[in-house]
Enzyme design. Sequence first.
Site, PDB file in Angstrom:
ATOM      1  CG  HIS A  49      -1.998  -1.049   1.118  1.00 18.25           C
ATOM      2  ND1 HIS A  49      -2.970  -1.196   2.077  1.00 18.25           N
ATOM      3  CD2 HIS A  49      -2.256  -1.994   0.175  1.00 18.25           C
ATOM      4  CE1 HIS A  49      -3.778  -2.178   1.733  1.00 18.25           C
ATOM      5  NE2 HIS A  49      -3.363  -2.685   0.583  1.00 18.25           N
TER       6      HIS A  49
ATOM      7  CD  GLU B 227      -2.184   4.287   3.064  1.00 19.23           C
ATOM      8  OE1 GLU B 227      -3.382   4.588   3.214  1.00 19.23           O
ATOM      9  OE2 GLU B 227      -1.815   3.394   2.275  1.00 19.23           O
TER      10      GLU B 227
ATOM     11  CB  CYS C 105      -6.472  -0.857   4.833  1.00 13.74           C
ATOM     12  SG  CYS C 105      -4.724  -1.345   4.941  1.00 13.74           S
TER      13      CYS C 105
ATOM     14  CB  CYS D  20      -2.110   1.493   6.017  1.00 11.84           C
ATOM     15  SG  CYS D  20      -1.554   0.710   4.488  1.00 11.84           S
TER      16      CYS D  20
END
Length: 151
Positions: free
Chosen positions: A82, A84, A110, A113
């Site tokens: 992801h 992040e 999410c 993260c």
Amino acid sequence: MEPMTHRPSWDEYFMDIAEQVATRSTCTRRRVGAVVVRDKRILATGYNNVPSGIVHCTTRGCLRDELGIPSGQRHELCRGIHAEQNAIVQAARNGVSIEGSTVYCTTQPCILCAKMLINAGIVEIVYTGDYPDELSRELLTAANVNLRTLE
């Protein structure tokens, strides 16, 4: 030279950069960008894509699509990382502390993260797009991370 009609706020400025960062994404489902900022200075950026040296999903195809996995579920069944997470990794690789900083994301983080951002010492997350993850919001609130939507 034309006169300036609108100077963006700091939030708009950093979110515009996050949106530009997202254009580098190789995810076939959702392009996400993240920008880590402290004291109005960019510390790191990240976008969602596969780890270095792995064939991109735009070339190979999406494992999650192949397996019929809905958005927001079974995060471990994905070749990608992801935005992040990539921003945290890039800061670490370059020896940059992101403790006490703000993250601008094109999507609400999410749960995976969120946990990483909490432990990295992030104090604020500004995002534009919703993500179906109420547990993420609950953990961020419990950790006193300011979570705000940019309209």
